[in-house]
Structure formats: C-alpha cells, structure tokens
Design a protein around this motif. Structure first.
Motif, PDB file in Angstrom:
ATOM      1  N   SER A   1       1.830  20.276  30.773  1.00 46.93           N
ATOM      2  CA  SER A   1       1.384  20.266  29.375  1.00 46.93           C
ATOM      3  C   SER A   1       0.964  18.867  28.944  1.00 46.93           C
ATOM      4  O   SER A   1       1.264  17.872  29.604  1.00 46.93           O
ATOM      5  CB  SER A   1       2.524  20.755  28.468  1.00 46.93           C
ATOM      6  OG  SER A   1       3.604  19.825  28.500  1.00 46.93           O
ATOM      7  N   ILE A   2       0.270  18.788  27.804  1.00 44.72           N
ATOM      8  CA  ILE A   2      -0.081  17.478  27.278  1.00 44.72           C
ATOM      9  C   ILE A   2       1.164  16.768  26.756  1.00 44.72           C
ATOM     10  O   ILE A   2       1.192  15.540  26.658  1.00 44.72           O
ATOM     11  CB  ILE A   2      -1.160  17.537  26.185  1.00 44.72           C
ATOM     12  CG1 ILE A   2      -0.688  18.342  24.986  1.00 44.72           C
ATOM     13  CG2 ILE A   2      -2.449  18.098  26.721  1.00 44.72           C
ATOM     14  CD1 ILE A   2      -1.590  18.206  23.778  1.00 44.72           C
ATOM     15  N   GLN A   3       2.208  17.543  26.412  1.00 38.67           N
ATOM     16  CA  GLN A   3       3.473  16.916  26.016  1.00 38.67           C
ATOM     17  C   GLN A   3       4.077  16.143  27.192  1.00 38.67           C
ATOM     18  O   GLN A   3       4.616  15.047  27.013  1.00 38.67           O
ATOM     19  CB  GLN A   3       4.456  17.980  25.509  1.00 38.67           C
ATOM     20  CG  GLN A   3       4.112  18.576  24.159  1.00 38.67           C
ATOM     21  CD  GLN A   3       3.079  19.680  24.253  1.00 38.67           C
ATOM     22  OE1 GLN A   3       2.762  20.155  25.339  1.00 38.67           O
ATOM     23  NE2 GLN A   3       2.543  20.097  23.122  1.00 38.67           N
ATOM     24  N   GLU A   4       3.964  16.707  28.379  1.00 45.87           N
ATOM     25  CA  GLU A   4       4.466  16.011  29.558  1.00 45.87           C
ATOM     26  C   GLU A   4       3.681  14.729  29.800  1.00 45.87           C
ATOM     27  O   GLU A   4       4.246  13.653  30.077  1.00 45.87           O
ATOM     28  CB  GLU A   4       4.372  16.911  30.792  1.00 45.87           C
ATOM     29  CG  GLU A   4       4.885  16.240  32.075  1.00 45.87           C
ATOM     30  CD  GLU A   4       4.644  17.093  33.303  1.00 45.87           C
ATOM     31  OE1 GLU A   4       5.558  17.183  34.145  1.00 45.87           O
ATOM     32  OE2 GLU A   4       3.545  17.664  33.432  1.00 45.87           O
ATOM     33  N   ASP A   5       2.360  14.816  29.695  1.00 49.81           N
ATOM     34  CA  ASP A   5       1.504  13.650  29.902  1.00 49.81           C
ATOM     35  C   ASP A   5       1.838  12.550  28.888  1.00 49.81           C
ATOM     36  O   ASP A   5       1.962  11.372  29.237  1.00 49.81           O
ATOM     37  CB  ASP A   5       0.039  14.074  29.772  1.00 49.81           C
ATOM     38  CG  ASP A   5      -0.931  12.940  30.069  1.00 49.81           C
ATOM     39  OD1 ASP A   5      -0.911  12.436  31.209  1.00 49.81           O
ATOM     40  OD2 ASP A   5      -1.702  12.562  29.162  1.00 49.81           O
ATOM     41  N   TYR A   6       2.028  12.929  27.623  1.00 49.10           N
ATOM     42  CA  TYR A   6       2.366  11.971  26.572  1.00 49.10           C
ATOM     43  C   TYR A   6       3.730  11.339  26.832  1.00 49.10           C
ATOM     44  O   TYR A   6       3.912  10.117  26.688  1.00 49.10           O
ATOM     45  CB  TYR A   6       2.350  12.683  25.219  1.00 49.10           C
ATOM     46  CG  TYR A   6       2.746  11.818  24.049  1.00 49.10           C
ATOM     47  CD1 TYR A   6       1.798  11.037  23.387  1.00 49.10           C
ATOM     48  CD2 TYR A   6       4.064  11.787  23.590  1.00 49.10           C
ATOM     49  CE1 TYR A   6       2.163  10.244  22.297  1.00 49.10           C
ATOM     50  CE2 TYR A   6       4.424  11.003  22.508  1.00 49.10           C
ATOM     51  CZ  TYR A   6       3.481  10.236  21.871  1.00 49.10           C
ATOM     52  OH  TYR A   6       3.840   9.444  20.798  1.00 49.10           O
ATOM     53  N   ALA A   7       4.701  12.169  27.211  1.00 52.31           N
ATOM     54  CA  ALA A   7       6.068  11.679  27.427  1.00 52.31           C
ATOM     55  C   ALA A   7       6.114  10.640  28.546  1.00 52.31           C
ATOM     56  O   ALA A   7       6.850   9.645  28.453  1.00 52.31           O
ATOM     57  CB  ALA A   7       6.991  12.852  27.752  1.00 52.31           C
ATOM     58  N   ARG A   8       5.368  10.846  29.584  1.00 48.65           N
ATOM     59  CA  ARG A   8       5.360   9.880  30.688  1.00 48.65           C
ATOM     60  C   ARG A   8       4.822   8.532  30.221  1.00 48.65           C
ATOM     61  O   ARG A   8       5.323   7.473  30.625  1.00 48.65           O
ATOM     62  CB  ARG A   8       4.520  10.418  31.846  1.00 48.65           C
ATOM     63  CG  ARG A   8       5.136  11.607  32.551  1.00 48.65           C
ATOM     64  CD  ARG A   8       4.432  11.938  33.851  1.00 48.65           C
ATOM     65  NE  ARG A   8       4.941  13.182  34.420  1.00 48.65           N
ATOM     66  CZ  ARG A   8       6.089  13.280  35.071  1.00 48.65           C
ATOM     67  NH1 ARG A   8       6.834  12.209  35.250  1.00 48.65           N
ATOM     68  NH2 ARG A   8       6.488  14.451  35.557  1.00 48.65           N
ATOM     69  N   ARG A   9       3.822   8.563  29.367  1.00 48.23           N
ATOM     70  CA  ARG A   9       3.236   7.311  28.886  1.00 48.23           C
ATOM     71  C   ARG A   9       4.151   6.575  27.907  1.00 48.23           C
ATOM     72  O   ARG A   9       3.935   5.386  27.642  1.00 48.23           O
ATOM     73  CB  ARG A   9       1.869   7.592  28.245  1.00 48.23           C
ATOM     74  CG  ARG A   9       0.805   7.934  29.300  1.00 48.23           C
ATOM     75  CD  ARG A   9      -0.594   8.076  28.725  1.00 48.23           C
ATOM     76  NE  ARG A   9      -0.805   9.365  28.070  1.00 48.23           N
ATOM     77  CZ  ARG A   9      -0.890   9.536  26.769  1.00 48.23           C
ATOM     78  NH1 ARG A   9      -0.761   8.501  25.940  1.00 48.23           N
ATOM     79  NH2 ARG A   9      -1.095  10.733  26.253  1.00 48.23           N
ATOM     80  N   GLN A  10       5.162   7.271  27.384  1.00 48.71           N
ATOM     81  CA  GLN A  10       6.121   6.614  26.495  1.00 48.71           C
ATOM     82  C   GLN A  10       7.262   5.964  27.262  1.00 48.71           C
ATOM     83  O   GLN A  10       8.110   5.304  26.664  1.00 48.71           O
ATOM     84  CB  GLN A  10       6.706   7.624  25.499  1.00 48.71           C
ATOM     85  CG  GLN A  10       5.679   8.392  24.695  1.00 48.71           C
ATOM     86  CD  GLN A  10       4.620   7.503  24.076  1.00 48.71           C
ATOM     87  OE1 GLN A  10       4.934   6.578  23.322  1.00 48.71           O
ATOM     88  NE2 GLN A  10       3.356   7.785  24.378  1.00 48.71           N
TER      89      GLN A  10
END
Length: 247
Positions: free
Chosen positions: A137-146
């Motif tokens: 998901s895009i939530q996973e992609d965002y979380a990794r960048r945080q």
C-alpha cells in the motif's frame, strides 16, 4: 414459414457475431480481496459483497457483461492485471505511484484518506516506532520513508492481531480499513485515537485498475460509472455499505 424461420436464424447468428466482435466483452474477470470490509468481503453465507464489489456488479450490468469474480490477495492484484489473468481490479487498496503507472485506471469511484491509529502518547511524528501497514500500500511506502519500523500484513485481521498483541505501537490505514476495525471488540478496547494524516500522498481518488491488455475497457467503464451515478444506483450502494458519502 420455412423461409421465415431460416431468415430468423440467419439474423440471430449475425447478431451474435456482431455482439462478440463489436469490442464489448461478454465476460469480465474481476479480481477483489475478500477481507476488506466494507469494500469487499464475504457474508456468513459465503456470498461475496461490499461497496467495491457491488459497484463492479452495477458496472457489468450497465455494460451488459457477465462478471466473474476471483478473490486475490491485495499484493497480487496488479500482477493479475499485468499478466492478463484479470480485466479489472475492483479494490480500494492503494498502490504506490510506481505501481499505478504500470496499469490503466478508470475514472475514480471514491475518494479516501489515511488514518493514524495510536495511543495519545504515540504521535506520528516520532521516529523509530513500530507501525503496522498493509503490504503493497501507499501507507507502507510512506511509513518506510518516515524511518518507522514496519510490520507489513496482508489482511485487516492480521493487522488487528498485531496491534492487540502489542507487536506494533500504531497503524497507518485507509479510512475504510479503520471503519472495519472499529467493529472488532478487542480492537476497540485498545482505545486507539484516530488522526487524519494530511500528507498528499496518503489520500486521493481511488479507481478500478484495468488490464493494459484491455485498454478499450477504460472508456466503457467510465461511461457506465457516469450512468450509475446519474440513475441513483451508485448512491444506493453507497448508503448500503458506508455511513458517509464518498463520491
């Protein structure tokens, strides 16, 4: 009488041939998850339903096509489209921008945002948190960048289990996923506070994915979607599955 009967048969054969060769598919293969209520799930009877599923059925009715549904894990939806195993992915699961660029998309059928679910002393601004997200998901992609420590799962049930077991401190999920989890008593007892994250990449319009092998479907689906919005079918499905308007 015989001449009339033979003429009727000839016309019938020609009409069937035109229907088969006219570009409109007689059958559409639709892939959906079955653990993403209220978007796509199975009732106790085993019947597959949900907001996305019923929108897909309504579109098939408008197209006078038969829908054949196949249940697929969210992380495999895109590959089924690319490999020609499906014509449409009827799902509210977000894909990353890279994934979206690999498939065709119909006109958006609803708009979503993302929710941070955590205790009041676990704000999303902290680094090093253990955060549960849906795989792919895009939530996973965002979380990794945080810089968070990610717990990727493939179903809402697994995500709730991780939170209840304390294996994750918080979760980042689409609004629809948060709605479903609120129905679980063990999850509600956690007392997690929802916070809308306003990052542009965590919200937006959601569309059905279309196989790049069937590009003509995009125009047909877009036209059918507009029709079900005009004739009230869309609103009836919205009211049946969701407590708010999403169009």
């Amino acid at each position: 009488m015989l001449r009339f009967f033979l003429s009727f048969l000839l016309c019938l054969v020609l009409s069937l041939r035109v229907g088969a060769e006219g570009g409109r598919p007689l059958e559409l293969r639709v892939v959906v998850p079955d653990d993403a209520a209220p978007m796509a799930y199975r009732e106790k009877s085993g019947h597959l339903t949900g907001f996305s599923v019923e929108i897909a059925r309504a579109l098939c009715n408008e197209l006078q096509a038969s829908c054949v549904f196949d249940v697929v894990a969210p992380g495999n939806l895109l590959e089924h489209l690319l490999q020609g195993k499906a014509d449409i992915a009827a799902s509210g699961v977000f894909e990353t921008p890279e994934q979206r660029n690999r498939m065709l998309q119909a006109t958006p059928y609803y708009r979503s945002f993302s929710l941070w679910l955590g205790q009041s002393d676990v704000p999303p601004g902290r680094r090093g948190l253990r955060v549960a997200v849906m795989y792919g998901s895009i939530q996973e992609d965002y979380a990794r960048r945080q810089g968070w420590e990610i717990r990727s799962v493939r179903s809402s049930e697994e995500l709730m289990r991780i939170l209840v077991a304390g294996e994750a401190q918080a979760a980042l999920v689409p609004m629809i996923g948060a709605l479903q989890m609120q129905k679980n008593e063990a999850f509600r007892r956690l007392g997690l506070a929802p916070t809308v994250l306003r990052a542009p990449e965590l919200g937006g319009d959601i569309s059905f994915g279309i196989s790049p092998l069937r590009p003509q479907l995009r125009t047909e689906i877009n036209t059918a979607l507009e029709r079900i919005k005009r004739n009230g079918t869309y609103d009836r499905i919205n009211s049946r599955f969701l407590p708010f308007r999403v169009s």
